[in-house]
Design a protein around this motif. Structure first.
Motif, short mmCIF file in Angstrom:
data_model
loop_
_atom_site.label_atom_id
_atom_site.label_comp_id
_atom_site.label_asym_id
_atom_site.label_seq_id
_atom_site.Cartn_x
_atom_site.Cartn_y
_atom_site.Cartn_z
N LEU A 41 -10.05 2.11 -11.09
CA LEU A 41 -9.42 3.32 -11.62
C LEU A 41 -10.52 4.26 -12.12
O LEU A 41 -11.11 3.99 -13.17
CB LEU A 41 -8.47 3.00 -12.77
CG LEU A 41 -7.19 2.23 -12.44
CD1 LEU A 41 -6.33 2.14 -13.69
CD2 LEU A 41 -6.42 2.89 -11.32
N VAL A 47 -3.02 3.96 -3.03
CA VAL A 47 -3.08 2.99 -4.11
C VAL A 47 -2.34 1.74 -3.69
O VAL A 47 -1.36 1.79 -2.93
CB VAL A 47 -2.48 3.58 -5.42
CG1 VAL A 47 -1.02 3.95 -5.24
CG2 VAL A 47 -2.65 2.62 -6.59
N LEU A 106 -5.25 8.46 -11.62
CA LEU A 106 -5.95 8.21 -10.35
C LEU A 106 -6.98 9.28 -10.05
O LEU A 106 -7.62 9.21 -9.02
CB LEU A 106 -4.93 8.11 -9.21
CG LEU A 106 -3.91 6.99 -9.31
CD1 LEU A 106 -2.95 7.06 -8.15
CD2 LEU A 106 -4.58 5.63 -9.36
N SER A 150 -7.17 -4.43 -1.05
CA SER A 150 -7.40 -3.08 -1.58
C SER A 150 -8.84 -2.61 -1.45
O SER A 150 -9.10 -1.40 -1.58
CB SER A 150 -6.96 -3.01 -3.04
OG SER A 150 -7.70 -3.90 -3.85
N HIS A 174 -3.56 10.32 -3.06
CA HIS A 174 -4.26 9.07 -3.33
C HIS A 174 -3.59 7.89 -2.63
O HIS A 174 -2.36 7.80 -2.57
CB HIS A 174 -4.31 8.79 -4.83
CG HIS A 174 -5.06 9.83 -5.61
ND1 HIS A 174 -6.42 9.83 -5.72
CD2 HIS A 174 -4.61 10.89 -6.32
CE1 HIS A 174 -6.81 10.85 -6.45
NE2 HIS A 174 -5.72 11.51 -6.83
N GLU A 231 0.87 -1.17 0.00
CA GLU A 231 0.00 0.00 0.00
C GLU A 231 0.91 1.22 0.00
O GLU A 231 1.83 1.32 0.82
CB GLU A 231 -0.88 0.00 1.24
CG GLU A 231 -1.77 1.22 1.37
CD GLU A 231 -2.55 1.26 2.67
OE1 GLU A 231 -3.08 2.33 3.01
OE2 GLU A 231 -2.60 0.21 3.36
N GLU A 248 -10.29 0.67 -3.11
CA GLU A 248 -9.23 1.60 -3.49
C GLU A 248 -8.62 1.19 -4.84
O GLU A 248 -8.69 0.03 -5.24
CB GLU A 248 -8.13 1.62 -2.43
CG GLU A 248 -8.58 2.05 -1.05
CD GLU A 248 -8.92 3.53 -0.99
OE1 GLU A 248 -8.49 4.29 -1.89
OE2 GLU A 248 -9.61 3.94 -0.03
N PRO A 249 -8.00 2.13 -5.56
CA PRO A 249 -7.31 1.77 -6.80
C PRO A 249 -6.22 0.73 -6.55
O PRO A 249 -5.49 0.81 -5.55
CB PRO A 249 -6.71 3.10 -7.27
CG PRO A 249 -7.54 4.14 -6.62
CD PRO A 249 -7.95 3.57 -5.29
#
Length: 254
Positions: free
Chosen positions: A222, A124, A254, A153, A122, A116, A156-157
């Motif tokens: 995304l 990612v 992002l 994740s 952001h 992470e 999250e992206p």
């Protein structure tokens, strides 16, 4: 955000020359995260210092490595994965993938490594993996990796990179892209190469005669998609290629 994936061909000679070529490629593109496969610790080279750590020293990146297959535990010869990032990751996770004991070609222990990281404002997640040589085991690898990425994740992206040893029309890739279900499950990834270059084949193997695409940058969650993707590292220097695979570089929004 720019990312890169490359199977470095472990210690295939001449490593000192190829190591510098790989470092130069990374410095030329300056990706925010690099996923390396076939990184080894081997007591016969650099006093056992990992190949990912060696490349990190040359490029100024922070290495996060995990061991998959152990060949000689006492003398320390093993192989695994390394993710290079500009800053230490916020969190690291590793998942050991199941081995199919009756599959002769599934002889090496496979893993998925995830970090992470923060990219500006952001959060990612970046994942690195290297699938089995067994076609049956690759399906199992794909299912377990998809689950692992979702668990880690959430919404999250996330970017999944690596040498998947599978061509685009194979079941593991179709599963990861949500084009096919296996036991009621399917992935939800986007193929960054196809999204950016729908009219190009994107062969990555072998670097000196590219004829198949088995290396991938896949992404999920995304919001603004993929900007561009390209192969890199296919030029020989004095007859030496930096790997037997081409690298892939992708820019994602992002």
């Amino acid at each position: 955000m720019k990312v890169m994936t490359l199977n470095i061909w472990n210690y295939t000679r001449p490593w000192a020359v190829r190591r510098q070529q790989i470092a130069s490629l990374i410095e030329m593109y300056r990706p925010d995260a690099v996923a390396l496969q076939e990184t080894r610790h081997d007591f016969r080279f650099e006093r056992g210092k990992g190949q990912g750590e060696q490349i990190a020293e040359l490029t100024g990146y922070y290495p996060t490595s995990a061991v998959g297959q152990v060949y000689f535990p006492l003398l320390r010869v093993d192989e695994g994965l390394t993710i290079l990032t500009r800053q230490p990751p916020v969190r690291v996770a590793v998942r050991q993938l199941s081995r199919l004991r009756r599959e002769r070609r599934d002889e090496n222990q496979r893993i998925c490594l995830g970090v992470e990281m923060l990219h500006g404002d952001h959060r990612v997640f970046v994942f690195d993996t290297h699938f089995s040589l067994s076609a049956l085991a690759r399906v199992s690898n794909a299912i377990e990796v998809a689950r692992f990425v979702r668990e880690q994740s959430l919404d999250e992206p996330a970017v999944l990179m690596g040498d998947l040893n599978a061509e685009p029309d194979s079941l593991p890739i179709r599963f990861l892209l949500g084009q096919e279900t296996v036991d009621g499950e399917s992935g939800d990834f986007v193929d960054c190469w196809v999204r950016a270059n729908s009219d190009q084949q994107g062969f990555t193997d072998e670097s000196f005669n590219p004829r198949q695409r088995i290396d991938y940058i896949l992404a999920r969650n995304l919001p603004d998609g993929v900007l561009r993707a390209s192969t890199a590292g296919g030029e020989a220097v004095d007859g030496i290629y930096l790997s037997d695979h081409l690298a892939i570089v992708a820019e994602i929004d992002l």
